[in-house]
Write a protein that holds these residues in place. Structure first.
Motif, PDB file in Angstrom:
ATOM      1  N   ILE A  90       0.800  -1.200   0.158  1.00 31.91           N
ATOM      2  CA  ILE A  90       0.030  -0.155   0.063  1.00 31.91           C
ATOM      3  C   ILE A  90       0.928   1.206  -0.085  1.00 31.91           C
ATOM      4  O   ILE A  90       1.829   1.417   0.841  1.00 31.91           O
ATOM      5  CB  ILE A  90      -0.686  -0.054   1.366  1.00 31.91           C
ATOM      6  CG1 ILE A  90      -1.966  -1.353   1.113  1.00 31.91           C
ATOM      7  CG2 ILE A  90      -1.893   1.290   1.458  1.00 31.91           C
ATOM      8  CD1 ILE A  90      -2.664  -1.350   2.304  1.00 31.91           C
ATOM      9  N   MET A 121      -9.790   3.530  -9.244  1.00 41.76           N
ATOM     10  CA  MET A 121     -10.493   3.730  -8.179  1.00 41.76           C
ATOM     11  C   MET A 121      -9.531   4.045  -6.973  1.00 41.76           C
ATOM     12  O   MET A 121      -8.793   3.137  -6.541  1.00 41.76           O
ATOM     13  CB  MET A 121     -11.520   2.246  -7.503  1.00 41.76           C
ATOM     14  CG  MET A 121     -12.577   2.848  -6.289  1.00 41.76           C
ATOM     15  SD  MET A 121     -13.040   1.272  -5.701  1.00 41.76           S
ATOM     16  CE  MET A 121     -11.638   0.448  -5.011  1.00 41.76           C
ATOM     17  N   GLY A 156     -10.245   5.625  -3.698  1.00 39.10           N
ATOM     18  CA  GLY A 156     -10.765   5.517  -2.251  1.00 39.10           C
ATOM     19  C   GLY A 156     -10.246   6.825  -1.586  1.00 39.10           C
ATOM     20  O   GLY A 156      -9.603   7.676  -2.002  1.00 39.10           O
ATOM     21  N   ALA A 157     -10.338   6.956  -0.233  1.00 41.58           N
ATOM     22  CA  ALA A 157     -10.157   8.027   0.573  1.00 41.58           C
ATOM     23  C   ALA A 157      -8.723   8.434   0.594  1.00 41.58           C
ATOM     24  O   ALA A 157      -8.336   9.762   0.336  1.00 41.58           O
ATOM     25  CB  ALA A 157     -10.563   8.057   1.805  1.00 41.58           C
ATOM     26  N   GLY A 158      -7.938   7.472   0.427  1.00 43.90           N
ATOM     27  CA  GLY A 158      -6.485   7.837   0.636  1.00 43.90           C
ATOM     28  C   GLY A 158      -5.611   7.169  -0.476  1.00 43.90           C
ATOM     29  O   GLY A 158      -4.300   7.070  -0.488  1.00 43.90           O
ATOM     30  N   PHE A 208      -5.843   3.805  -1.256  1.00 46.30           N
ATOM     31  CA  PHE A 208      -5.639   2.480  -0.446  1.00 46.30           C
ATOM     32  C   PHE A 208      -6.498   1.625  -0.866  1.00 46.30           C
ATOM     33  O   PHE A 208      -6.620   0.410  -0.550  1.00 46.30           O
ATOM     34  CB  PHE A 208      -5.361   2.640   0.824  1.00 46.30           C
ATOM     35  CG  PHE A 208      -4.468   3.879   1.408  1.00 46.30           C
ATOM     36  CD1 PHE A 208      -3.271   3.884   0.508  1.00 46.30           C
ATOM     37  CD2 PHE A 208      -4.832   4.645   2.321  1.00 46.30           C
ATOM     38  CE1 PHE A 208      -2.308   5.049   1.176  1.00 46.30           C
ATOM     39  CE2 PHE A 208      -4.207   5.710   2.641  1.00 46.30           C
ATOM     40  CZ  PHE A 208      -2.693   5.883   1.955  1.00 46.30           C
ATOM     41  N   GLY A 209      -7.462   1.912  -1.824  1.00 46.38           N
ATOM     42  CA  GLY A 209      -8.859   0.723  -2.390  1.00 46.38           C
ATOM     43  C   GLY A 209      -8.070  -0.383  -2.981  1.00 46.38           C
ATOM     44  O   GLY A 209      -6.982  -0.273  -3.454  1.00 46.38           O
ATOM     45  N   GLY A 210      -9.188  -1.459  -3.150  1.00 45.90           N
ATOM     46  CA  GLY A 210      -8.644  -2.373  -4.211  1.00 45.90           C
ATOM     47  C   GLY A 210      -7.916  -3.572  -3.401  1.00 45.90           C
ATOM     48  O   GLY A 210      -7.144  -4.480  -4.175  1.00 45.90           O
TER      49      GLY A 210
END
Lengths: 356, 356
Positions: free
Chosen positions: B106, B190, B192-194, B196-198
């Motif tokens: 990440i 995609m 996400g907020a930071g 870090f999605g997926g």
């Protein structure tokens, strides 16, 4: 904005009383100027509301129905009758600009075809076409019709007016008989290839578990859905609810207490999955999940702590700001869409149609 | 486009030979005009390539490293040495415009901070800052530096030049020691907020299973990751790979055959989850998952058939068009980003820095 003002659906007002300095003009929606009829079509009841511009519920009613007998034909008759009742409460001179319907299933947005609503037993039901026909026969015109998945609409409402108003990445979970999900990514609804994304209730979390209505084994809704909770608690009563399980636990049923505890554990496992998969700012526990939350918050915290650190630091788990009405108010929001996109022509259409 | 032509990184060429009618001009990248150094930093090896504009691998090398000893300091020294080797293969007069690195963990995109790479044992490693310092000391300047999650870069490459070139909703799975995921929604990564999605490898699918390196129990990577497969197959050999498991099954090991079969089953369960959650047009099985696929396709089909009908009808399960190099080529793509956004100033920067 000029179009909206001209059509009478917004007005300019002076700044709040008590405000210091030169008073500034604010624009606010004129709630009574335009209305929509919004429905939350649940598995065992239909909630209807007359909603004014800006999201105010002017009138609201919930009507129960028998799950097994709630065919598309019955549903359309029911929706038409409730529409009549709602419109009788409309302010004089209000323009009726839309109908919005939240459905517990997978919906093709373009034409309101319900592809799959397993807990209603509906497969490929043309709800949009049937309702359009019925409304047209009754009123001689059809206002803007928006039919969507209940959780998608819950997500929309909580994003526009609720706990996710300041967030660009939000997941709304609808807990009813089944579990639905609505996902907002970077401020926009996540649709996927065909608008069918977000079916997180059918994420398999317990492959050693029981078969789901969808045909797979161990879907999330088989462990945190209402029927699962009622069964695990050993309640025999017809139409038992999560409230009944909570009441049984409160009056000493060890089995009900354990059912709540286990559901809390599964809730936490699934939420951690969503944190890892989506890295959202907020996950909203709608429907009965908001009732479950007080019994589950320790388990939820414990599991969310196992999500990858960067993502778990950024997430809040919340209950809906709009209480149980997020899907209903999301349906209203979607029904107002056409008006907000092109106010003059929608108002004109409605006036013309009403006069004809 | 005019900027790009002026800087010499694209050229206009006549239509293809054999084309009928008036020849039209096409624009094509001049592969040798600008290069990047791309890395796929794997758990037990580093792949490096010199990549020309347009995605051509001009030179490529894979170097093994000992997983336990691969600290950030070792990694930076190694990346610098491989950069030197790569640049020696650069065409004369080529502008060196970037470095791209795919990391199995990440990553904070903004500064190249590796938040968490469990299979390397890295937590909060400032890879971007360390490498910037080393490159600056060696070359007196730092070209554009892009550090991202390997699966996110695999998704980018397969979306730009691979099996998802015509699709707006794609998931790329990187199967190495762990399982990563990169998600493209409606044509955009995609985040996400930071960013870090997926992290779909840490989706819990088997809560009755074994503990994952991340601390949770039964993550998807504990049942389809490389170490899980090797362990289930009972291979004793050091650094055994999925290829070794396949070879063992081919030479009659019942245990290896069963390990492949079970992993195929879990692969199918997780893929069905992704179909339900994202409604993608294509899921790309990268890394060792593409080797597993031939043994798993029946199980995958069976499980994907349990996904909700509307979503399962729209999905294809594919192996990468770019073979094992999707993350590497995605890293190159990301390294070229700054050039494509502002060619003149990037080329000028590099020329100025090289001359200084």
């Amino acid at each position: 904005m000029a179009d909206l003002a001209e059509s009478g659906v917004v007005r300019e007002v002076a700044g709040r009383p008590g405000q210091v300095g030169r008073p500034s003009l604010r624009v606010e929606p004129v709630s009574e100027s335009a209305v929509v009829v919004a429905f939350d079509l649940r598995v065992e009841s239909t909630v209807v509301a007359l909603v004014g511009l800006g999201g105010e519920e002017l009138w609201r009613r919930e009507q129960e129905h028998a799950r097994a007998k709630y065919t598309a034909k019955v549903a359309v008759k029911n929706l038409l009758s409730l529409t009549r009742q709602a419109l009788r409460r409309a302010p004089e001179d209000a323009a009726w600009v839309g109908i919005g319907i939240a459905v517990p299933g997978i919906v093709d947005h373009a034409d309101g075809l319900v592809r799959f609503a397993p807990n209603l037993g509906w497969v490929d039901v043309p709800l949009g076409a049937l309702l359009r026909e019925a409304i047209s026969a009754e009123y001689g015109f059809v206002p803007h019709l928006a039919i969507s998945n209940d959780a998608d609409l819950g997500a929309l409402a909580e994003h526009v007016r609720g706990v996710g108003a300041d967030n660009r990445n939000l997941i709304y979970l609808s807990g009813e008989v089944g579990i639905g999900g609505g996902v907002i990514i970077d401020g926009r609804p996540m649709l996927g290839a065909g608008g069918f994304g977000g079916e997180v209730g059918h994420m398999v979390v317990n492959p050693a578990g029981v078969e789901c209505r969808c045909g797979a084994t161990g879907c999330w809704e088989t462990v945190i859905g209402r029927d699962a909770l009622v069964r695990a608690a050993g309640l025999k009563k017809d139409h038992a609810t999560v409230e009944d399980v909570i009441a049984a636990a409160a009056s000493g049923s060890e089995r009900a207490r354990r059912a709540l505890e286990e559901a809390g554990d599964w809730l936490g496992i699934g939420l951690a999955n969503l944190v890892n998969v989506f890295n959202p700012e907020v996950i909203v526990l709608g429907g009965h999940l908001r009732l479950l939350h007080p019994f589950a918050s320790d388990a939820v915290d414990r599991h969310v702590l196992t999500a990858v650190p960067a993502a778990r630091e950024q997430v809040r788990i919340e209950v809906p700001a709009l209480s149980g009405d997020s899907p209903l108010l999301g349906a209203a929001e979607a029904a107002f869409d056409a008006l907000l996109a092109d106010p003059i022509s929608v108002i004109a259409d409605v006036a013309h149609a009403s006069a004809s």
